[in-house]
Design an enzyme around this catalytic site. Structure first.
Site, PDB file in Angstrom:
ATOM      1  N   THR A 186      -5.114  -3.654  27.118  1.00  0.00           N
ATOM      2  CA  THR A 186      -4.774  -2.882  25.920  1.00  0.00           C
ATOM      3  C   THR A 186      -5.428  -1.515  26.063  1.00  0.00           C
ATOM      4  OG1 THR A 186      -6.715  -3.542  24.698  1.00  0.00           O
ATOM      5  CG2 THR A 186      -4.796  -4.942  24.490  1.00  0.00           C
ATOM      6  N   GLU A 331      -1.758  -8.567  23.113  1.00  0.00           N
ATOM      7  CA  GLU A 331      -2.355  -9.900  23.037  1.00  0.00           C
ATOM      8  C   GLU A 331      -1.364 -10.968  22.592  1.00  0.00           C
ATOM      9  OE1 GLU A 331      -3.440  -7.072  21.895  1.00  0.00           O
ATOM     10  OE2 GLU A 331      -5.624  -6.887  21.965  1.00  0.00           O
ATOM     11  N   LYS A 440     -10.564   3.504   2.515  1.00  0.00           N
ATOM     12  CA  LYS A 440     -11.271   2.745   1.470  1.00  0.00           C
ATOM     13  C   LYS A 440     -11.748   3.715   0.407  1.00  0.00           C
ATOM     14  CE  LYS A 440     -12.438  -0.911   4.621  1.00  0.00           C
ATOM     15  NZ  LYS A 440     -12.811  -0.689   6.008  1.00  0.00           N
ATOM     16  N   TRP A 445      -8.163  -0.214  -1.355  1.00  0.00           N
ATOM     17  CA  TRP A 445      -7.682   0.169  -0.034  1.00  0.00           C
ATOM     18  C   TRP A 445      -6.356   0.918  -0.173  1.00  0.00           C
ATOM     19  CZ3 TRP A 445      -8.512  -4.152   4.167  1.00  0.00           C
ATOM     20  CH2 TRP A 445      -9.878  -4.459   4.233  1.00  0.00           C
TER      21      TRP A 445
HETATM   22  P1  ADP Z   1      -2.219  -0.481  22.080  1.00  0.00           P
HETATM   23  O1  ADP Z   1      -3.300  -1.222  21.349  1.00  0.00           O
HETATM   24  O2  ADP Z   1      -2.391  -0.347  23.498  1.00  0.00           O
HETATM   25  O3  ADP Z   1      -1.661   0.675  21.333  1.00  0.00           O
HETATM   26  P2  ADP Z   1      -0.410  -2.590  21.493  1.00  0.00           P
HETATM   27  O4  ADP Z   1       1.010  -2.483  21.803  1.00  0.00           O
HETATM   28  O5  ADP Z   1      -1.108  -3.802  21.903  1.00  0.00           O
HETATM   29  O6  ADP Z   1      -0.999  -1.398  22.184  1.00  0.00           O
HETATM   30  O7  ADP Z   1      -0.642  -2.255  19.981  1.00  0.00           O
HETATM   31  C1  ADP Z   1      -0.533  -3.245  19.033  1.00  0.00           C
HETATM   32  C2  ADP Z   1      -0.731  -2.669  17.668  1.00  0.00           C
HETATM   33  O8  ADP Z   1       0.304  -1.775  17.333  1.00  0.00           O
HETATM   34  C3  ADP Z   1      -0.694  -3.702  16.589  1.00  0.00           C
HETATM   35  O9  ADP Z   1      -1.916  -4.355  16.469  1.00  0.00           O
HETATM   36  C4  ADP Z   1      -0.343  -2.870  15.370  1.00  0.00           C
HETATM   37  O10 ADP Z   1      -1.478  -2.235  14.836  1.00  0.00           O
HETATM   38  C5  ADP Z   1       0.550  -1.816  15.941  1.00  0.00           C
HETATM   39  N1  ADP Z   1       1.945  -2.159  15.697  1.00  0.00           N
HETATM   40  C6  ADP Z   1       2.811  -2.745  16.526  1.00  0.00           C
HETATM   41  N2  ADP Z   1       4.026  -2.858  15.969  1.00  0.00           N
HETATM   42  C7  ADP Z   1       3.928  -2.352  14.729  1.00  0.00           C
HETATM   43  C8  ADP Z   1       4.833  -2.183  13.634  1.00  0.00           C
HETATM   44  N3  ADP Z   1       6.109  -2.523  13.697  1.00  0.00           N
HETATM   45  N4  ADP Z   1       4.353  -1.623  12.513  1.00  0.00           N
HETATM   46  C9  ADP Z   1       3.064  -1.246  12.411  1.00  0.00           C
HETATM   47  N5  ADP Z   1       2.169  -1.362  13.395  1.00  0.00           N
HETATM   48  C10 ADP Z   1       2.590  -1.906  14.547  1.00  0.00           C
END
Ligand code: ADP
Length: 543
Positions: A186, A331, A440, A445
């Site tokens: 990640t 993940e 916050k 929130w």
């Molecule tokens: P990185 O952490 O490398 O940017 P990831 O693809 O693993 O890559 O990121 C996952 C995160 O992206 C999620 O935990 C979430 O916060 C965000 N995310 C993914 N899809 C969506 C979505 N449709 N709407 C809002 N947030 C999203």
């Protein structure tokens, strides 16, 4: 127990390639190459060349369990690497070349990659860090001899020459389906990147979910333009799902500008495509300028960050394209949830339907979701209560690769996503924020994603980020950092009034800063950490 009398074949990725070759041999894989020309061949060709590559890996001394890295754009050679590396029992390690060089070095060393497959674009990057990559024994440049760049590196190999020396006879080993198949890190907005080590079983089950109509529904009547990078969670798993579905694949290579995307969509008559919102913004700008339509495209999968309502509407109203809003993360394979309407929603008016379509939807079968409070107690599905989103399932990580003090999975087996979400009484999940981005204010929130979506709903706003800025009375208050569309003059007051028409008074941001450009991370998302660092001392007019 009386044991079922059914056959038991391991769920392994080489079986996906065998299936595609046997039943969809003539389906095309079309790639725009790094050099800019179009390359076309079929699943049959891809399967034969993957076997040649598997033989080449054996010749290079790559054994079961060895990690083999790739730094490459979306294209046919990258697909061959996927199947040859994982299929032969080695571990495919896709490295995101957009990360900082120090992170790339960390990732390759942490993964202990034995060989690296590199597109010509990224060879200079590898040259600059080669002396720090102790485990790497072979570097293979993904091109033919005519396009081999000159390099000072010792022993660099040419992909096409490597293949040409090998036979396409190779029998894929019958691996244990629980064996490691691939490794992804990640981006890690804080600290070092963290590795997720997938199994054959998790990847095959994930791909099976993606061919089901409750998710992407990739099938033999589709042509898919795969804009999500193969270096980021296997192009959202489509490198396997497409072959399972018999879907024609179109790869853009490095050519990711709006005009190139629009041409590929129409020239190849693509019916489905996948990307993060930032990429779609570029396509929208290009289409608006050219006046072109998208006559073949029927649906797009949007995820990675929240898809703003304005984007869903533009696709629907101007191009007759359905948006499938998806959520997931490295993940989780990555596919976690997807938003589809149900028959009962047919009678809702447009506003109410849109409220649902802006949500990230329901889990696909194989995944379960819940939201919990700070003590870990599950919260109700009422669409109001929000808490930490947790997930479990067949393609969810059980912990990070070679990590110390890993607390990511709870004692009862739920992975903590770091996202904050609500789940409504119909089971539709909505991400309200990442834990670290939520604002916050006075014990309440405020969702930064909500405010961003409303801000980009203003006709003159191209992109917006909302971050928390310290406030002596309220702890934190929202600040909007926005980019105007070219040639527009929207003012701070206009934008705040627009936001104020959609949220409660106490949620209206305290100020707006207009900038020419917002920073993005390695996967195309807004880099809010950079913004928080830059605007950490910002003095709000309300202080
Ligand atoms: P990185 O952490 O490398 O940017 P990831 O693809 O693993 O890559 O990121 C996952 C995160 O992206 C999620 O935990 C979430 O916060 C965000 N995310 C993914 N899809 C969506 C979505 N449709 N709407 C809002 N947030 C999203």
């Amino acid at each position: 127990m009386s044991v079922g009398m059914m056959q038991d074949h391991p769920l392994i990725v080489s079986a996906v390639l065998d299936f595609a070759e046997r039943w969809y041999p003539d389906v095309e894989i079309v790639s725009r190459t790094v050099e800019g020309d179009m390359h076309r061949y079929t699943y049959r060709d891809a399967a034969g060349r993957s076997r040649q590559l598997a033989n080449a890996l054996a010749t290079l001394g790559i054994r079961k369990g060895d990690k083999v890295g790739t730094l490459a754009w979306n294209g046919f050679r990258h697909l061959e690497c996927y199947y040859a590396i994982a299929g032969s029992g080695a571990v495919l390690h896709t490295v995101n070349p957009r990360l900082f060089p120090e992170q790339i070095v960390y990732i390759i060393n942490h993964g202990e990659d034995k060989a690296l497959f590199v597109d010509t674009t990224f060879l200079p990057l590898i040259e600059s860090v080669r002396d720090q990559l102790g485990s790497v024994e072979h570097i293979i440049v993904m091109c033919d001899r005519a396009n081999m760049p000159s390099t000072d590196l010792d022993g660099v190999l040419c992909y096409e020459e490597l293949l040409a020396a090998e036979s396409d006879h190779y029998v894929w080993p019958e691996l244990d389906e629980r064996a490691a198949s691939a490794l992804c890190y990640t981006s890690g907005t804080t600290g070092n990147p963290k590795g997720v080590l997938y199994s054959h079983r998790s990847m095959v089950l994930h791909a099976m979910a993606e061919v089901s109509p409750n998710s992407i529904g990739m099938c033999a009547s589709d042509t898919a333009l795969i804009l999500v990078p193969q270096f980021h969670v296997f192009a959202w798993g489509t490198t396997f799902a497409a072959l399972m579905g018999g879907t024609k694949i179109v790869y853009p290579g490095p050519h990711m500008d709006g005009d190139s995307i629009s041409r590929l969509l129409n020239d190849e008559q693509c019916t489905v495509s996948l990307a993060v919102p930032t990429i779609w913004m570029m396509l929208m700008a290009s289409l608006k300028a050219s006046g072109d339509k998208l006559p073949h495209l029927n649906r797009v999968v949007i995820g990675g960050s929240a898809c703003p309502e304005a984007m869903i509407r533009t696709f629907q109203d101007d191009y007759d394209v359905r948006v499938l809003h998806a959520w997931g993360m490295t993940e989780t394979g990555p596919l976690g949830s997807m938003c589809h309407l149900e028959p009962k929603h047919g009678s809702l008016d447009d506003t109410d339907q849109m409220a649902i379509r802006c949500k990230q939807g329901k889990p696909v079968y194989g995944i379960d979701l819940r939201i919990v409070d700070e003590s870990g107690a599950p919260l109700p599905h009422d669409g109001v209560a929000f808490g930490q989103l947790q997930v479990k399932g067949h393609w969810v990580t059980a912990g990070y690769y070679r990590a110390e003090n890993d607390q990511s999975v709870s004692a009862d087996g739920w992975f903590n996503t770091g996202d904050v979400a609500t789940i409504d009484s119909d089971g539709y999940m909505q991400i309200t924020d990442r834990t670290k981005d939520v604002i916050k204010s006075g014990g309440e929130w405020i969702s930064s994603i909500d405010l961003e979506n409303i801000a980009v709903g203003h006709a003159d706003i191209a992109e917006a980020a909302v971050i928390a800025v310290p406030h002596p009375k309220w702890d934190e208050r929202p600040l909007v950092i926005a980019v105007r569309k070219p040639g527009t003059t929207v003012s701070r007051e206009d934008l705040l009034e627009h936001i104020g028409s959609a949220v409660a008074r106490w949620q209206i941001p305290d100020d707006v800063v207009f900038v020419d450009e917002l920073p993005h991370g390695a996967t195309g998302k807004l880099n809010k950490l950079a913004l928080r660092e830059q605007y950490g001392d910002y003095r709000l007019p309300t202080v």
